[in-house]
Write an enzyme that holds these catalytic residues in place. Structure first.
Site, PDB file in Angstrom:
ATOM      1  N   CYS A 110      -7.775  38.523  93.721  1.00 64.79           N
ATOM      2  CA  CYS A 110      -8.713  39.257  94.358  1.00 64.79           C
ATOM      3  C   CYS A 110     -10.144  39.371  93.254  1.00 64.79           C
ATOM      4  O   CYS A 110     -11.196  39.493  94.105  1.00 64.79           O
ATOM      5  CB  CYS A 110      -8.335  40.533  94.786  1.00 64.79           C
ATOM      6  SG  CYS A 110      -6.749  40.664  95.810  1.00 64.79           S
ATOM      7  N   HIS A 247     -14.399  45.665  96.054  1.00 66.58           N
ATOM      8  CA  HIS A 247     -13.232  44.858  96.669  1.00 66.58           C
ATOM      9  C   HIS A 247     -12.507  45.476  97.930  1.00 66.58           C
ATOM     10  O   HIS A 247     -12.395  46.650  97.284  1.00 66.58           O
ATOM     11  CB  HIS A 247     -12.138  44.481  95.593  1.00 66.58           C
ATOM     12  CG  HIS A 247     -10.871  43.833  96.011  1.00 66.58           C
ATOM     13  ND1 HIS A 247     -11.045  42.985  97.172  1.00 66.58           N
ATOM     14  CD2 HIS A 247      -9.638  43.975  95.698  1.00 66.58           C
ATOM     15  CE1 HIS A 247      -9.655  42.360  97.362  1.00 66.58           C
ATOM     16  NE2 HIS A 247      -8.745  43.268  96.550  1.00 66.58           N
ATOM     17  N   ASN A 277      -7.118  43.177 103.554  1.00 68.14           N
ATOM     18  CA  ASN A 277      -7.243  42.370 102.108  1.00 68.14           C
ATOM     19  C   ASN A 277      -7.519  40.960 102.220  1.00 68.14           C
ATOM     20  O   ASN A 277      -6.347  40.444 102.240  1.00 68.14           O
ATOM     21  CB  ASN A 277      -6.462  43.170 101.269  1.00 68.14           C
ATOM     22  CG  ASN A 277      -6.661  42.555  99.751  1.00 68.14           C
ATOM     23  OD1 ASN A 277      -7.502  41.837  99.437  1.00 68.14           O
ATOM     24  ND2 ASN A 277      -5.843  43.115  98.785  1.00 68.14           N
TER      25      ASN A 277
END
Length: 360
Positions: A110, A247, A277
């Site tokens: 990520c 994020h 996500n």
């Protein structure tokens, strides 16, 4: 001295949407259960490979910057879910956009997009490159065991990209920090790779494992620590930050992070409800959405931070330039999808639920 400015941006999101209500048709969950724990309402499921989403996002970013793929000096593609490991999929994007430069993939999960932005800014500031395309693209639905609620509700597919260009104008990428916490390697992982026994069919049952509590704690620490470090190195404080693009992994993580850093909630951009996500794609998609919603304005000082499997973490501080509208618009789009999200994932859902109900 050369400065690295974001001059182009673009995203690509698959048309098939999987809602929380859709998930409730085959697993024990509810829209309220998912929303209150994650902030997610829906996510997108891709009917195409990761590289196709990456190429569409790239074409939009190039158009926004007003440049052609042939002008690029480098392509950096951040992904943990490439179509192929050999060759890299940055080369597929390169072919799709007509580029003749270096191109490579990086896997920092990520945090990958911010790793790429940091690396690209250093190459521009050193004089090595003038125009670099950075892409974050993921098809994480590939890794999901749909019988495992703790991960099945979290992830979605998508891609986002930016163009960094050299400029004599001060601003752009002011500083970045990257880090990795190897003690946390096993709390977020998928056992996919050359360690697999190719002769054992059970090796195909790879999926994302997550220890939610450990990830929560380490994520907040990693993002908060690096954000403070990059601010300190740039000679700034949190009051100098106009906007935060974190994020998008879990809204609770975002809320806790900004609270501990004493950042007003209205300064933080959150779009996880619509995408889930998307790993390396969350931040470039968020940049695109923030621009389209008028949340990014000329001259803003923006802090972006991320964490991911590894456990990686990254923070980038940048000052936005004068332009907040694209120079040109691309007509690039994904091919039509003739299936719903539930239809796309049905084979995997049936497989994993059958395995869960009929263990050896």
């Amino acid at each position: 001295m050369q400065y690295a400015h974001i001059t182009g941006w673009g995203k690509s999101v698959p048309p098939a949407t999987l809602t929380n209500e859709d998930l409730a048709t085959f697993m024990e969950t509810t829209d309220e259960w998912i929303k209150t724990r994650t902030g997610i309402s829906k996510r997108n499921i891709s009917h195409v490979n990761t590289s196709e989403m990456a190429s569409v996002a790239a074409k939009h970013a190039l158009a926004a910057a007003g440049i052609d793929g042939s002008e690029l000096d480098l392509i950096i593609l951040a992904t943990a879910s490439p179509d192929t490991l050999i060759p890299n999929i940055a080369s597929k994007v390169q072919a799709d956009i007509g580029a003749t430069c270096g191109a490579f993939d990086i896997n920092a999960a990520c945090s990958g997009f911010l790793y790429g932005v940091g690396l690209a800014s250093s190459m521009i500031k050193s004089g090595q490159s003038k125009k670099i395309l950075i892409i974050g693209a993921e098809r994480l639905s590939f890794y999901l065991d749909w019988s495992r609620r703790e991960t099945a509700v979290l992830f979605g597919d998508g891609a986002g990209a930016v163009v960094l260009e050299a400029s004599n104008q001060p601003g752009g990428i002011l500083g970045y920090e990257i880090n990795n916490d190897p003690e946390g390697r096993d709390i977020l992982k998928s056992d996919f790779g050359s360690k697999m026994d190719r002769l054992d069919t059970d090796s195909l049952d790879f999926y994302i494992h997550i220890n939610g509590q450990d990830v929560f704690k380490r994520a907040i620490h990693g993002m908060g620590s690096l954000s403070n470090t990059v601010l300190e190195k740039c000679g700034m404080g949190i009051d100098d930050v106009d906007f935060v693009i974190p994020h998008q992994a879990n809204e609770r993580i975002i809320d806790t992070l900004i609270s501990r850093m004493k950042i007003p909630k209205e300064k933080a951009f959150v779009n996880i409800a619509d995408y889930g996500n998307t790993s390396a794609a969350t931040i470039p998609i968020a940049i695109c959405d923030a621009l389209s919603q008028g949340k990014i304005v000329p001259g803003q000082t923006i802090l972006s931070c991320a964490f991911g499997a590894g456990l990686t973490s990254a923070a980038v501080l940048f000052k936005w330039g004068e332009r907040i509208t694209p120079i040109s618009v691309s007509d690039a789009n994904l091919p039509p999808c003739d299936k719903t999200a539930l239809e796309l994932i049905k084979p995997a859902v049936d497989y994993f639920f059958n395995k869960a109900n009929n263990p050896k």
